[in-house]
Design a protein around this motif. Structure first.
Motif, PDB file in Angstrom:
ATOM      1  N   ALA A  50       0.875  -1.108   0.020  1.00 20.32           N
ATOM      2  CA  ALA A  50       0.094  -0.003  -0.338  1.00 20.32           C
ATOM      3  C   ALA A  50       0.382   1.637  -0.120  1.00 20.32           C
ATOM      4  CB  ALA A  50      -1.090  -0.279   1.190  1.00 20.32           C
ATOM      5  N   LEU A  51       2.064   0.875   0.686  1.00 20.03           N
ATOM      6  CA  LEU A  51       2.741   2.345   0.853  1.00 20.03           C
ATOM      7  C   LEU A  51       3.392   2.373  -0.484  1.00 20.03           C
ATOM      8  CD1 LEU A  51       3.837   2.033   4.747  1.00 20.03           C
ATOM      9  CD2 LEU A  51       2.799   3.781   3.945  1.00 20.03           C
ATOM     10  N   LEU A  52       3.977   1.917  -0.784  1.00 15.54           N
ATOM     11  CA  LEU A  52       4.630   1.968  -2.293  1.00 15.54           C
ATOM     12  C   LEU A  52       3.588   2.299  -3.834  1.00 15.54           C
ATOM     13  CD1 LEU A  52       6.939  -1.726  -2.545  1.00 15.54           C
ATOM     14  CD2 LEU A  52       7.559   0.758  -2.700  1.00 15.54           C
ATOM     15  N   ALA A  53       2.660   1.843  -3.390  1.00 18.48           N
ATOM     16  CA  ALA A  53       1.391   2.252  -4.455  1.00 18.48           C
ATOM     17  C   ALA A  53       1.244   3.494  -4.336  1.00 18.48           C
ATOM     18  CB  ALA A  53       0.201   1.443  -4.177  1.00 18.48           C
ATOM     19  N   ARG A  54       1.165   4.657  -2.942  1.00 19.75           N
ATOM     20  CA  ARG A  54       1.116   5.804  -2.767  1.00 19.75           C
ATOM     21  C   ARG A  54       1.927   6.698  -2.851  1.00 19.75           C
ATOM     22  NH1 ARG A  54      -1.147   4.436   2.024  1.00 19.75           N
ATOM     23  NH2 ARG A  54      -0.032   5.769   3.596  1.00 19.75           N
ATOM     24  N   GLY A  55       3.583   5.952  -3.148  1.00 19.22           N
ATOM     25  CA  GLY A  55       4.684   6.555  -3.538  1.00 19.22           C
ATOM     26  C   GLY A  55       5.137   6.991  -2.495  1.00 19.22           C
ATOM     27  N   GLU A  56       5.495   5.679  -1.487  1.00 17.52           N
ATOM     28  CA  GLU A  56       5.592   6.319  -0.001  1.00 17.52           C
ATOM     29  C   GLU A  56       6.916   5.831  -0.210  1.00 17.52           C
ATOM     30  OE1 GLU A  56       6.531   7.791   3.776  1.00 17.52           O
ATOM     31  OE2 GLU A  56       4.650   7.822   2.773  1.00 17.52           O
ATOM     32  N   HIS A 109      10.437   2.241   6.008  1.00 16.83           N
ATOM     33  CA  HIS A 109      11.249   1.942   6.394  1.00 16.83           C
ATOM     34  C   HIS A 109      10.967   0.610   7.639  1.00 16.83           C
ATOM     35  CE1 HIS A 109      13.986   4.680   3.678  1.00 16.83           C
ATOM     36  NE2 HIS A 109      14.669   3.361   3.882  1.00 16.83           N
ATOM     37  N   GLU A 110       9.849   1.063   8.160  1.00 12.31           N
ATOM     38  CA  GLU A 110       9.408   0.651   9.512  1.00 12.31           C
ATOM     39  C   GLU A 110       8.385  -1.124   9.244  1.00 12.31           C
ATOM     40  OE1 GLU A 110       7.199   3.329  11.542  1.00 12.31           O
ATOM     41  OE2 GLU A 110       9.143   5.011  12.158  1.00 12.31           O
ATOM     42  N   ALA A 111       7.632  -0.266   8.381  1.00  7.86           N
ATOM     43  CA  ALA A 111       7.018  -1.674   7.162  1.00  7.86           C
ATOM     44  C   ALA A 111       8.216  -2.041   6.914  1.00  7.86           C
ATOM     45  CB  ALA A 111       6.312  -1.617   6.670  1.00  7.86           C
ATOM     46  N   LEU A 112       9.170  -2.178   6.283  1.00  5.96           N
ATOM     47  CA  LEU A 112       9.846  -3.064   6.115  1.00  5.96           C
ATOM     48  C   LEU A 112      10.875  -4.206   7.442  1.00  5.96           C
ATOM     49  CD1 LEU A 112      11.798  -1.159   3.127  1.00  5.96           C
ATOM     50  CD2 LEU A 112      10.507  -3.719   2.918  1.00  5.96           C
ATOM     51  N   ALA A 113      11.260  -3.000   8.630  1.00  9.15           N
ATOM     52  CA  ALA A 113      11.820  -3.378   9.425  1.00  9.15           C
ATOM     53  C   ALA A 113      11.063  -4.350   9.902  1.00  9.15           C
ATOM     54  CB  ALA A 113      12.372  -2.658   9.921  1.00  9.15           C
ATOM     55  N   GLY A 114      10.179  -4.425  10.321  1.00  9.90           N
ATOM     56  CA  GLY A 114       8.505  -5.254  10.760  1.00  9.90           C
ATOM     57  C   GLY A 114       9.020  -6.380   9.985  1.00  9.90           C
ATOM     58  N   LEU A 115       9.067  -6.618   8.843  1.00  8.29           N
ATOM     59  CA  LEU A 115       8.416  -7.659   7.574  1.00  8.29           C
ATOM     60  C   LEU A 115       9.806  -8.145   8.165  1.00  8.29           C
ATOM     61  CD1 LEU A 115       6.601  -8.883   5.125  1.00  8.29           C
ATOM     62  CD2 LEU A 115       8.402  -7.692   3.548  1.00  8.29           C
ATOM     63  N   LEU A 116      10.975  -8.050   8.320  1.00  6.92           N
ATOM     64  CA  LEU A 116      12.211  -8.862   8.129  1.00  6.92           C
ATOM     65  C   LEU A 116      12.532  -9.549   9.398  1.00  6.92           C
ATOM     66  CD1 LEU A 116      15.389  -9.534   7.249  1.00  6.92           C
ATOM     67  CD2 LEU A 116      15.959  -7.255   8.279  1.00  6.92           C
ATOM     68  N   ARG A 117      11.930  -8.432  11.031  1.00  3.57           N
ATOM     69  CA  ARG A 117      11.945  -9.039  11.771  1.00  3.57           C
ATOM     70  C   ARG A 117      11.182 -10.314  12.015  1.00  3.57           C
ATOM     71  NH1 ARG A 117      10.739  -4.505  13.860  1.00  3.57           N
ATOM     72  NH2 ARG A 117       8.238  -5.228  14.340  1.00  3.57           N
ATOM     73  N   GLU A 118       9.921 -10.517  11.635  1.00  2.00           N
ATOM     74  CA  GLU A 118       9.002 -11.495  12.137  1.00  2.00           C
ATOM     75  C   GLU A 118       9.126 -12.298  11.096  1.00  2.00           C
ATOM     76  OE1 GLU A 118       6.525 -11.615  13.381  1.00  2.00           O
ATOM     77  OE2 GLU A 118       6.492  -9.490  14.446  1.00  2.00           O
TER      78      GLU A 118
END
Length: 524
Positions: A330-336, A342-351
């Motif tokens: 969703a963030l990439l779709a909005r151009g974020e 970065h927080e979402a990617l860090a959470g993805l890596l952590r899980e």
């Protein structure tokens, strides 16, 4: 050039075998009857049988020729030479037939370390050497090489010498000719305990010969070192101890200048000691293999039980992974492209790492049954175990009750303890399923602190309880009252609890009671 050693391998093996056979034959040429190949101790045929079994049909002529050469070098072929050559050929042919018969009966890869193989082998040696002694002595008598009236005594002494020599020496040669056997013997000889066996056997031999009057009233003491070695180290210990005792007995009898009759009597004693030691060693090895197989089965079954807990454990990181992945999309779709992404990617890596860690723990448990300690509150463990049982309880009308538990902190493998609690709760549900309609169905889980920084957990149900007869076999593997059960759940649970330094038992009562005692974090 690389093919040269391969071409030389067979001739070198044959030459080494022939040299060792002749050396053994010469060393055992003790008190020969009428100068013939009839001695109280004859280990050379054991080497010949092992060589034949290991090298197959290509070793037949090598064995026959070696027996002929040994006969001519050690005993000599006097004129006329053909009777001696014929008797030696008959002897070599007899060993050849015995080896071919053993090749049909001995399983490939066997180290003579199970009772069935050992019984078949010893029976073949006893009957084969008896038949060979009858044929050989009859041939000697027919060829005029045996004095009149010496046939019966010759048969007896030949049978004793060959059967004792083969039974005592063949297991050692057999193990030395196999890579696994050599490694086991190497490990055994490297232990200080093996030196103690040797010293003990010398001491018992000295006691047996100490009286000096030839009565040997203490000869039964010679059984002690071989029984000790067999019980402690299995077949490998029995083989080493039997070989040492055999050599010591022959040397002692020869050094003290005892008669050939005395040596023959001691050889019968040596045969009895060797067979007793081998069978004890085989039983010990069989029990060790069975125990190892059982541990492996328990580990696999426990891993299967852990898979349920791990599936529950994986549910959270997988759900979180899906959520973080959706957020990133969703963030990439909005151009974020800033902090939130970065927080979402860090959470993805952590899980992702968390899920990988869960799977690694399952893999380690499959391989070694490893326990991974972590600190966690008792209440969290109980809540997770009860959550796994709640759906079934609601479906079957069972009331789950968690009593007040102390605010204890455990240092343990949480997943393994959860497996224990899930097993006990499932057993409680099974017990309640046998109650008639209308009876209250309840399961209570509670805990209390015990002296010495210990915790006692109790799982009680309103089911029929455990009788004294059932309690005696409650934790034995593969015993189950359930038609679909393997009988491993309680055995696994007790093993896990004991691995954590605790204990698990079921109490004999009118309703179901199981208790677990575990050390708390401070004492763990």
């Amino acid at each position: 050039m690389p093919a040269l050693p391969q071409r030389l391998a067979a001739p070198l093996h044959a030459a080494a075998f022939a040299a060792l056979y002749i050396a053994l034959d010469a060393a055992s040429f003790i008190d020969p009857l009428h100068g013939l190949n009839i001695t109280p101790w004859n280990p050379a045929p054991a080497l010949g049988l092992v060589y034949l079994l290991r090298h197959g049909p290509g070793a037949r002529w090598t064995l026959l020729l070696t027996v002929l050469v040994a006969e001519s070098l050690i005993r000599g072929l006097h004129a006329p030479w053909w009777p001696g050559l014929l008797s030696a050929g008959l002897l070599g042919g007899g060993y050849l037939l015995l080896g071919l018969f053993l090749a049909r009966l001995l399983p490939p890869g066997s180290l003579l370390d199970d009772r069935r193989t050992l019984l078949v082998w010893s029976g073949c040696i006893a009957s084969g050497t008896l038949l060979l002694s009858l044929l050989y002595l009859s041939a000697l008598h027919g060829l005029g090489l045996l004095p009149a009236g010496g046939w019966f005594d010759g048969v007896r002494r030949f049978w004793i010498g060959d059967s004792v020599g083969i039974v005592v020496a063949m297991p050692m040669f057999w193990w030395l000719s196999a890579a696994r056997g050599r490694e086991l013997l190497r490990q055994l000889i490297a232990r200080p305990e093996t030196l103690a066996y040797a010293v003990f056997s010398l001491a018992t031999l000295w006691l047996a010969f100490a009286d000096g009057n030839g009565s040997f009233r203490l000869a039964y003491l010679l059984f002690l070192p071989i029984v000790w070695a067999s019980v402690r180290q299995g077949m490998a210990g029995a083989i080493v101890s039997a070989s040492l005792l055999q050599i010591e007995i022959v040397v002692a009898v020869q050094t003290l200048d005892h008669s050939a009759v005395t040596l023959a009597e001691f050889q019968m004693l040596s045969l009895a000691m060797a067979l007793i030691g081998f069978f004890i060693g085989a039983i010990v090895d069989e029990q060790r293999r069975t125990s190892e197989e059982l541990r492996h089965s328990l580990r696999l079954a426990a891993a299967g039980e852990m898979a349920g807990a791990l599936a529950h454990e994986l549910n959270q990181p997988l759900t979180a992974l899906a959520a973080y992945a959706a957020a990133c999309e969703a963030l990439l779709a909005r151009g974020e492209s800033g902090k939130r992404l970065h927080e979402a990617l860090a959470g993805l890596l952590r899980e992702s790492n968390r899920a990988g860690e869960v799977l690694r723990r399952l893999r380690d448990f499959f391989r070694t049954g490893a326990t991974r300690l972590e600190s966690f509150p008792l209440a969290e463990l109980l809540e997770q175990a009860l959550a796994a049982c709640r759906a079934r309880a609601e479906r079957e009308g069972i009331v789950l009750q968690l009593d007040k538990v102390p605010p204890a902190q455990l240092l343990a493998d949480r997943l393994q303890l959860e497996v224990v609690l899930r097993n006990l709760l499932a057993n409680a549900c099974d017990a309640l399923a046998t109650l008639p309609a209308g009876r209250a169905k309840t399961i209570r889980v509670g805990g209390e602190l015990l002296p010495g920084q210990r915790l006692c957990l109790s799982i009680e149900d309103s089911g029929p309880g455990i009788s004294g007869n059932v309690a005696a076999h409650l934790f034995e593997p593969f015993r189950s009252d359930k038609s679909s059960g393997l009988g491993l759940g309680l055995a696994i649970s007790r093993a896990i609890v004991e691995t954590h330094g605790g204990s698990l038992w079921g109490e004999v009562a009118e309703h179901g009671i199981f208790k677990i005692v575990l050390p708390l974090q401070e004492s763990a």
